[in-house]
Design a protein around this motif. Sequence first.
Motif, PDB file in Angstrom:
ATOM      1  N   VAL A 202       3.059   1.270  12.692  1.00  0.00           N
ATOM      2  CA  VAL A 202       1.896   1.044  13.572  1.00  0.00           C
ATOM      3  C   VAL A 202       0.820   0.265  12.816  1.00  0.00           C
ATOM      4  O   VAL A 202       0.194  -0.646  13.364  1.00  0.00           O
ATOM      5  N   LEU A 203       0.648   0.600  11.537  1.00  0.00           N
ATOM      6  CA  LEU A 203      -0.361  -0.114  10.740  1.00  0.00           C
ATOM      7  C   LEU A 203       0.033  -1.587  10.569  1.00  0.00           C
ATOM      8  O   LEU A 203      -0.824  -2.475  10.622  1.00  0.00           O
TER       9      LEU A 203
ATOM     10  N   LYS B 185      -3.414   6.684  -5.097  1.00  0.00           N
ATOM     11  CA  LYS B 185      -2.001   6.316  -4.921  1.00  0.00           C
ATOM     12  C   LYS B 185      -1.060   7.334  -5.575  1.00  0.00           C
ATOM     13  O   LYS B 185      -0.390   8.080  -4.899  1.00  0.00           O
TER      14      LYS B 185
ATOM     15  N   LEU C 298      -0.937  -3.238  13.602  1.00  0.00           N
ATOM     16  CA  LEU C 298      -2.391  -3.350  13.653  1.00  0.00           C
ATOM     17  C   LEU C 298      -2.885  -4.520  12.792  1.00  0.00           C
ATOM     18  O   LEU C 298      -3.802  -5.248  13.180  1.00  0.00           O
TER      19      LEU C 298
ATOM     20  N   PRO D 166       3.562   5.771  10.910  1.00  0.00           N
ATOM     21  CA  PRO D 166       2.218   5.235  10.612  1.00  0.00           C
ATOM     22  C   PRO D 166       2.282   3.857   9.957  1.00  0.00           C
ATOM     23  O   PRO D 166       1.447   2.987  10.257  1.00  0.00           O
TER      24      PRO D 166
ATOM     25  N   LEU E 143      -4.245   5.858   9.765  1.00  0.00           N
ATOM     26  CA  LEU E 143      -2.820   5.627   9.511  1.00  0.00           C
ATOM     27  C   LEU E 143      -2.561   5.477   8.015  1.00  0.00           C
ATOM     28  O   LEU E 143      -1.566   5.973   7.488  1.00  0.00           O
TER      29      LEU E 143
ATOM     30  N   GLY F  54      -0.192   8.106   6.273  1.00  0.00           N
ATOM     31  CA  GLY F  54       1.135   7.511   6.073  1.00  0.00           C
ATOM     32  C   GLY F  54       1.422   7.067   4.654  1.00  0.00           C
ATOM     33  O   GLY F  54       2.492   6.555   4.374  1.00  0.00           O
TER      34      GLY F  54
ATOM     35  N   TRP G 193       0.821  -1.223   0.000  1.00  0.00           N
ATOM     36  CA  TRP G 193       0.000   0.000   0.000  1.00  0.00           C
ATOM     37  C   TRP G 193       0.850   1.266   0.000  1.00  0.00           C
ATOM     38  O   TRP G 193       0.317   2.356  -0.186  1.00  0.00           O
ATOM     39  N   GLY G 194       2.151   1.111   0.259  1.00  0.00           N
ATOM     40  CA  GLY G 194       3.039   2.276   0.254  1.00  0.00           C
ATOM     41  C   GLY G 194       2.882   3.147   1.484  1.00  0.00           C
ATOM     42  O   GLY G 194       2.996   4.368   1.395  1.00  0.00           O
ATOM     43  N   ILE G 195       2.649   2.531   2.639  1.00  0.00           N
ATOM     44  CA  ILE G 195       2.537   3.311   3.879  1.00  0.00           C
ATOM     45  C   ILE G 195       3.938   3.377   4.494  1.00  0.00           C
ATOM     46  O   ILE G 195       4.563   2.341   4.695  1.00  0.00           O
ATOM     47  N   VAL G 196       4.395   4.559   4.782  1.00  0.00           N
ATOM     48  CA  VAL G 196       5.774   4.715   5.251  1.00  0.00           C
ATOM     49  C   VAL G 196       5.823   5.364   6.633  1.00  0.00           C
ATOM     50  O   VAL G 196       4.808   5.858   7.132  1.00  0.00           O
TER      51      VAL G 196
END
Lengths: 392, 130
Positions: A94-95, B108, A98, A91, B29, B33, A85-88
């Motif tokens: 933590v994700l 995205k 989760l 966050p 998040l 993020g 998903w490209g979450i950096v």
Amino acid sequence: MVRKFFDIIANNAVPAVFILISAFAIPLSGFSASYLVQELLTRIGRNSFLILSLLIPIMAGMGLNFGMVLGAMAGQIGLLFICDWGIVGIPGMVLACLIGTPIAIILGIFCGHILNRAKGREMVTSYILGFFINGVYQMTVLYLMGWIIPITNPNLLLSRGYGVRNAVSLSGIRAVLDNLIPTVITNPEGAKQFLNVNGAGSFFLIQLPFFDGTIRIPLATFIIIALFCVFIVWFRKTKLGQDMRAIGQSQSVADSAGIPVNRTRIIAIVISTVLACYGQIIYLQNMGTLNTYNSHDQAGMFSIAALLIGGASVSKASITNVFVGVILFHLMFIVAPMAGKNLIGEAQIGEYFRVFVSYGIIAIALVLHAWKRNREREAARRSLRGGNGGKA
Amino acid sequence: MFVAFLKFLMRWFQRLIVLAALIALGVWLFYIGREHQIFLDNKTSGNFKALEQINVSVNGGEISELMQRERDVKKVVGPKFEIRAEIFDEDGEIVSTISKEIKICFSKDIMINLPTLAAGEENFIVPAPK
């Protein structure tokens, strides 16, 4: 008197051997003190959380939880999703926790139920269970991801269109926790050089005139580890913690006292698995690379080896054992290859030696534990017979 | 019996609230993020001709100098970012400066057509190339 001395030696044989080996290997390696401290601090931050997750099952009398690899796999699945998903940054971390938590809880419940059916053989059962779940994990990651489970990032997928690549870069979360509160310890001269190179950024610069070299401290990681230690100390005093200790001492007595033994044991394993999930995420954010099919494999073995090297046993472990273990075990990791190279001219010899010692130490600790338990049983039997060995 | 049932309901209600809070935390998040690729495109689009030169900076970062038909990519984290562009004429003089805050939300990657942005049109966001 002699017996007491013998007991002290027997109880601390493993850390004593490691201190002795390190005392020889450190000068041979030729590493500076600041380099060793830097490496140790990094490795303490990286591994302590994983090792601390082993304490609760030991408290509940379930031995060393080889099933912690289940939690590690859950953490890795969380990391794979955030990479897709490209979450950096924080966050992202933590994700990942989760996402990993419900998977770890389900795996922990599953593991707990199985271990309740294998009372007295928890370690070998959880070890084999780790292999079983590893198969399920590999099937999920290698065949289902990208096919049934949507993974859209082409950098993650194999060229055939489904299945995750062997190595996944965690550049988005690399060292985000370690560098959250950047702290540097150096001397005034080092501070000037550091400021010239890095600029006057937002970091804590601690200047010690007598200190030689520059070391970075992963302060945020240490704070989280410290909080976890406080949690363990607090948890031991709670009703649930006391129940676990009672079960650890005698299941039949705890059962007679009205403690739900099986349920409490499952809770212990669930807590351990969830914490191992977080530990693996902290470990991998420090490494910066996820080895999809192997990263979790060694998590259990190395954590258990470190705990045993710290002086813990199958039935008793403390926070002190964790930190002594991680320092001694990783000191060997750092100095053994270079010591081997300087001594024999071959770094591989040192590395082989370290691996040999790591696995050997688990065997020694288990043998010592079995021997000690047999000796205690024998002593108890003798005391029941009036201390004369049963002879009339 | 009724009290026990109420307790049971209450317990499940509390669990549902915790679950909903965790899901909401996850979504938040995800929102704050997410890393986005922002393609900066200086190519002719419809009636808007490619600009001679445009210097673009995203979130006050490194400036990209884009000549006609050039493209660059920047990475931003979070649901919105600020773009600052200086448009040059053929003599190298600054003609105008644009500063704009752009919201990406959950999508995205996006591509910004700079000639459209420079013209002050609203449809400067186009789908990112695959």
